[in-house]
Design an enzyme around this catalytic site. Structure first.
Site, mmCIF file in Angstrom:
data_model
loop_
_atom_site.group_PDB
_atom_site.id
_atom_site.type_symbol
_atom_site.label_atom_id
_atom_site.label_comp_id
_atom_site.label_asym_id
_atom_site.label_seq_id
_atom_site.Cartn_x
_atom_site.Cartn_y
_atom_site.Cartn_z
ATOM 1 N N HIS A 1 -7.957 -3.962 -1.120
ATOM 2 C CA HIS A 1 -7.451 -5.651 -1.390
ATOM 3 C C HIS A 1 -8.195 -6.473 -2.059
ATOM 4 C CE1 HIS A 1 -6.431 -4.427 3.430
ATOM 5 N NE2 HIS A 1 -5.718 -4.713 2.962
ATOM 6 N N HIS B 1 0.885 -0.885 0.056
ATOM 7 C CA HIS B 1 -0.100 0.044 -0.105
ATOM 8 C C HIS B 1 0.604 0.875 0.308
ATOM 9 C CE1 HIS B 1 -3.751 -2.809 0.944
ATOM 10 N NE2 HIS B 1 -2.994 -3.018 2.582
#
Length: 345
Positions: free
Chosen positions: A222, A57
């Protein structure tokens, strides 16, 4: 799978090694564990702030460790939670006697491990730990179910980090830093759109699929299911749908002043992010909502996912002052309201 990597099993290790090499004057690790990432900047008697979560991320989560923001980050493998032992090691390293605040996303694995770390810090080290869960994603759930916020934490956690970090740097005590973090968390809303999937290196293939002519509104970072999938629309249509959802949810109202975060998910050019920014500004002006600051770039990605998210952060004078506070991390720098902001991603 097309990635510039070596052995997929070494993805996390080699990524972290590169960061420590590039920023050796600013960050280090604890107990030779590369996944225990802490700032070298120390301020005596300051409330410490720790975060953590899976990798994939960047610049979230570790990118916000540095002067004026966070003090440490437990780094998990791609889309996986770090361990409670790693979070405890970070807590022991960064605590300077004023207590520690954990700020992290509202995900079950992280909650389980970090709650355990907080208990161990209390019982074994006599360190007081408080927790704030980032939960800004309006697409994932209603705000509160049975007294519990069930929303995912996504890009809007940046604003929680920013304000809590400023409060700690100003030497507020732990109760006050937590109050600020809770206040920021309550005032931020986020929603995203995905145009493509992403591939976890160890897996070697996309975790889901989206046809070339399709998009998904509300998908998580995700690949969690969003609120609708349909044919891809224009930038103006996407911005309009997302902003309307955000404004309705808090709700934001005429006369409010906000900060706006336009966040690329990993494979969306800045050009396109600024096209969306232009429409956001038009919509908010039409609603009588003024913008205090824009942040545009990659702040919370999903490896190489194409798409973006939009966050609105409702401000008052207290939050504006904290938002303006100077920051210096390897990945994000801000030098005052009338100076400049630099997202190094």
């Amino acid at each position: 799978m097309k990635k510039i990597i070596n052995d997929p099993n070494n993805y996390l290790k080699e990524m972290l090694e590169g960061i420590y090499i590039a920023h050796k004057d600013e960050v280090t690790c604890v107990n030779n564990d590369l996944q225990c990432y802490v700032t070298k900047y120390k301020k005596k008697n300051k409330v410490a702030i720790a975060t953590g979560g899976g990798s994939g991320h960047l610049p979230l989560f570790l990118g916000y460790v540095g002067k004026g923001m966070l003090d440490g980050c437990a780094v998990g493998d791609v889309f996986q939670s770090p361990s409670s032992e790693q979070m405890l090691a970070i807590t022991k390293e960064i605590d300077s006697g004023a207590g520690t605040l954990y700020i992290y996303g509202n995900y079950n694995g992280d909650i389980f491990n970090f709650d355990m770390a907080a208990e161990m810090a209390d019982f074994e080290e006599d360190i007081r730990v408080e927790t704030v869960l980032g939960a800004d994603d309006v697409a994932s759930a209603k705000a509160v179910v049975n007294g519990k916020n069930t929303r995912r934490g996504v890009a809007g956690i940046f604003f929680v980090y920013k304000c809590a970090g400023a409060a700690a740097d100003k030497m507020y005590d732990l109760d006050e830093v937590k109050r600020i973090a809770d206040k920021a968390n309550h005032n931020v809303r986020t929603m995203g759109v995905a145009l493509s999937a992403c591939t976890v290196p160890r897996v070697g293939h996309p975790g889901f699929s989206i046809d070339d002519n399709m998009m998904e509104i509300g998908m998580g970072i995700h690949g969690e299911t969003g609120i609708r999938r349909g044919e891809i629309e224009t930038a103006d249509q996407i911005a309009s749908e997302i902003v309307e959802s955000l404004v309705t949810d808090l709700p934001f109202k005429e006369g409010d002043q906000v900060a706006v975060l336009v966040n690329g998910l990993g494979a969306t050019p800045l050009d396109e992010q600024y096209i969306v920014t232009r429409k956001i500004d038009e919509i908010l002006k039409g609603k009588g909502i003024s913008v205090y600051r824009y942040y545009v770039g990659e702040y919370a990605t999903a490896i190489e996912m194409a798409g973006l998210s939009i966050s609105l952060f409702n401000l008052d004078d207290e939050l504006k002052e904290l938002l303006d506070h100077e920051v210096d991390t390897p990945f994000f720098k801000q030098f005052g309201k009338n100076k400049w902001i630099k997202n190094l991603w």
